[in-house]
Scaffold this motif. Structure first.
Motif, PDB file in Angstrom:
ATOM      1  N   THR A 325      25.616   4.229  31.104  1.00  0.00           N
ATOM      2  CA  THR A 325      24.846   3.104  31.643  1.00  0.00           C
ATOM      3  C   THR A 325      24.147   3.458  32.956  1.00  0.00           C
ATOM      4  N   LEU A 326      24.871   4.061  33.875  1.00  0.00           N
ATOM      5  CA  LEU A 326      24.291   4.389  35.180  1.00  0.00           C
ATOM      6  C   LEU A 326      23.189   5.437  35.062  1.00  0.00           C
ATOM      7  N   LEU A 327      23.454   6.508  34.306  1.00  0.00           N
ATOM      8  CA  LEU A 327      22.468   7.574  34.183  1.00  0.00           C
ATOM      9  C   LEU A 327      21.302   7.164  33.294  1.00  0.00           C
ATOM     10  N   ASP A 328      21.565   6.347  32.274  1.00  0.00           N
ATOM     11  CA  ASP A 328      20.468   5.839  31.442  1.00  0.00           C
ATOM     12  C   ASP A 328      19.486   5.028  32.281  1.00  0.00           C
ATOM     13  N   TRP A 329      20.024   4.226  33.186  1.00  0.00           N
ATOM     14  CA  TRP A 329      19.175   3.397  34.049  1.00  0.00           C
ATOM     15  C   TRP A 329      18.436   4.259  35.074  1.00  0.00           C
ATOM     16  N   SER A 330      19.153   5.163  35.726  1.00  0.00           N
ATOM     17  CA  SER A 330      18.585   5.925  36.841  1.00  0.00           C
ATOM     18  C   SER A 330      17.710   7.091  36.385  1.00  0.00           C
ATOM     19  N   PHE A 331      18.123   7.795  35.333  1.00  0.00           N
ATOM     20  CA  PHE A 331      17.401   8.982  34.888  1.00  0.00           C
ATOM     21  C   PHE A 331      16.540   8.719  33.663  1.00  0.00           C
ATOM     22  N   GLY A 332      16.952   7.773  32.820  1.00  0.00           N
ATOM     23  CA  GLY A 332      16.197   7.484  31.605  1.00  0.00           C
ATOM     24  C   GLY A 332      16.828   8.129  30.379  1.00  0.00           C
ATOM     25  N   HIS A 333      16.650   7.483  29.232  1.00  0.00           N
ATOM     26  CA  HIS A 333      17.230   7.986  27.987  1.00  0.00           C
ATOM     27  C   HIS A 333      16.727   9.386  27.647  1.00  0.00           C
ATOM     28  N   SER A 334      15.471   9.663  27.970  1.00  0.00           N
ATOM     29  CA  SER A 334      14.892  10.952  27.569  1.00  0.00           C
ATOM     30  C   SER A 334      15.529  12.128  28.293  1.00  0.00           C
ATOM     31  N   LEU A 335      16.207  11.863  29.409  1.00  0.00           N
ATOM     32  CA  LEU A 335      16.894  12.931  30.129  1.00  0.00           C
ATOM     33  C   LEU A 335      18.384  12.969  29.832  1.00  0.00           C
ATOM     34  N   ILE A 336      18.905  11.980  29.135  1.00  0.00           N
ATOM     35  CA  ILE A 336      20.344  11.918  28.896  1.00  0.00           C
ATOM     36  C   ILE A 336      20.655  12.015  27.401  1.00  0.00           C
ATOM     37  N   SER A 337      20.567  10.915  26.693  1.00  0.00           N
ATOM     38  CA  SER A 337      21.023  10.878  25.298  1.00  0.00           C
ATOM     39  C   SER A 337      19.915  11.147  24.288  1.00  0.00           C
TER      40      SER A 337
END
Length: 404
Positions: A325-337
């Motif tokens: 949740t935190l990284l999806d919000w701060s970094f964006g889905h394209s950089l995480i999952s």
């Protein structure tokens, strides 16, 4: 990190599931994720960055079995074309809100949280003060990482003119970096030559003179200081007018942050304001560094004249992390999952990458292509255990010796 069971590629000399693999092989493909130097060939990087397979340059050698190089290349291109058509159908059926609105609203909400964050810092009590630090830290990384990343790919708008404006705003004003060099190095080099040794191999993230614990846990705190210094060095490669604009934007962004801490947050000392700037700007620097190395380093790397076609290059050399949740919000889905989806279709927004994720994952698995996934903790442990192999020594070159 081992790829999925039945993974079609192995790196020569690289341990896979605790064993040393042999000669890498490409499995069946039937129906059942900062250099300042110019790119070797701008037209080729342009094509790959936009999601198209470039025409082979003179001297490129095919990696398919001898006797059928043309048929193998056509088959790989057909796979990418088929996947692109499936994704295009989803994009065309999506509303503006899905294509751009969701991510723009996240960035807008971050701006709206800025006053609350600065006002919380006025409190003499620990909890409100820490809440202010946390708020400003998350807002900073949302604007500088998510905003800059989307702007560099022109994923916030369908207008190139507005895309340029957003790139300058998020990359130079908010992030204290250079838009021209940042976009070029990320879009043209990293995306155009993903996991190609000497080009898009993520080697700019390596600092071999640091030991594993300093690099993984202490060095990220210096990111807010290193970033503008790297930008100043890269400005030597741009025109003086662009350099002057970048310098003005960088200074304005940093000074506004400093001024707000003094006059809104109520800091009495310049040094305390600067320390707070460092704290908020480095709040999520650890996952920022980790994510950038986890999703490419340790996966197959290729020589420039032996790289596979686009769909194999991206499926082999990119990895997805679980949703957070935190990284999806701060970094964006394209950089995480959704990093695999992002590298295959870099012009799509974070929300659209999340929407096409089921289609891409199902298609790659159906065609017996890798779809790399791993947890954050697993990758962290891997890099701590094999730091010298992954972050100090030159990576082994993967060669695809056959298409079965």
């Amino acid at each position: 990190m081992p790829l999925e069971d039945g993974d079609p590629v192995r790196q020569r000399g690289q341990r896979v599931k605790g064993e040393v693999s042999g000669t890498p092989r490409l499995g069946g493909t039937g129906d059942p994720p900062l250099r300042g130097s110019p790119a070797p060939d701008g037209s080729r990087t342009e094509a790959m960055a936009e999601g198209r397979e470039p025409r082979p340059a003179l001297g490129d050698r095919d990696v398919s079995p001898r006797g059928a190089p043309q048929q193998a290349g056509q088959h790989e291109e057909a796979l990418m074309t088929e996947l692109s058509e499936l994704v295009q159908k989803v994009v065309k059926s999506s509303s503006w809100w899905e294509r751009h609105g969701v991510d723009i609203s996240i960035l807008a909400c971050s701006f709206l949280l800025l006053p609350a964050g600065f006002l919380c810092l006025r409190s003499a009590q620990a909890i409100p003060f820490l809440a202010g630090v946390l708020t400003l830290g998350v807002v900073h990384h949302t604007l500088t990482v998510k905003g800059s990343h989307l702007a560099s790919h022109n994923a916030l708008t369908e207008s190139k003119s507005w895309g340029k404006v957003w790139a300058i705003f998020f990359i130079e004003l908010c992030s204290a970096f250079t838009a021209e060099q940042g976009t070029y190095n990320h879009v043209k080099i990293h995306h155009g030559y993903t996991n190609v040794i000497g080009l898009g191999d993520s080697s700019t993230w390596k600092l071999p003179f640091l030991n594993r614990y300093i690099y993984m846990f202490i060095a990220p705190l210096a990111v807010p200081i290193i970033t503008p210094l790297v930008a100043l060095d890269l400005l030597r490669n741009v025109e003086w007018k662009v350099a002057l604009r970048t310098l003005c934007c960088m200074f304005l962004g940093l000074y506004c942050h400093y001024w707000l801490l003094l006059h809104v947050a109520g800091f009495q000392s310049p040094w305390s304001a600067l320390l707070c700037m460092l704290l908020t700007r480095s709040l999520l620097a650890h996952p920022y560094i980790h994510v950038n190395i986890f999703q490419h380093i340790g996966l197959p790397m290729f020589a420039a004249d032996r790289k596979p076609k686009r769909i194999h290059l991206m499926s082999l050399g990119v990895l997805n992390l679980p949703r957070n949740t935190l990284l999806d919000w701060s970094f964006g889905h394209s950089l995480i999952s959704c990093h695999v989806e992002h590298h295959l279709f870099p012009s799509l927004s974070d929300n659209m990458c999340l929407k096409i994720k089921p289609i891409v994952s199902q298609y790659l698995k159906q065609k017996k292509l890798p779809y790399n996934e791993d947890t954050y903790a697993s990758r962290l442990w891997l890099f701590l255990q094999r730091y010298e192999e992954l972050m100090v020594h030159a990576p082994p070159i993967t060669e695809l010796v056959g298409i079965q």
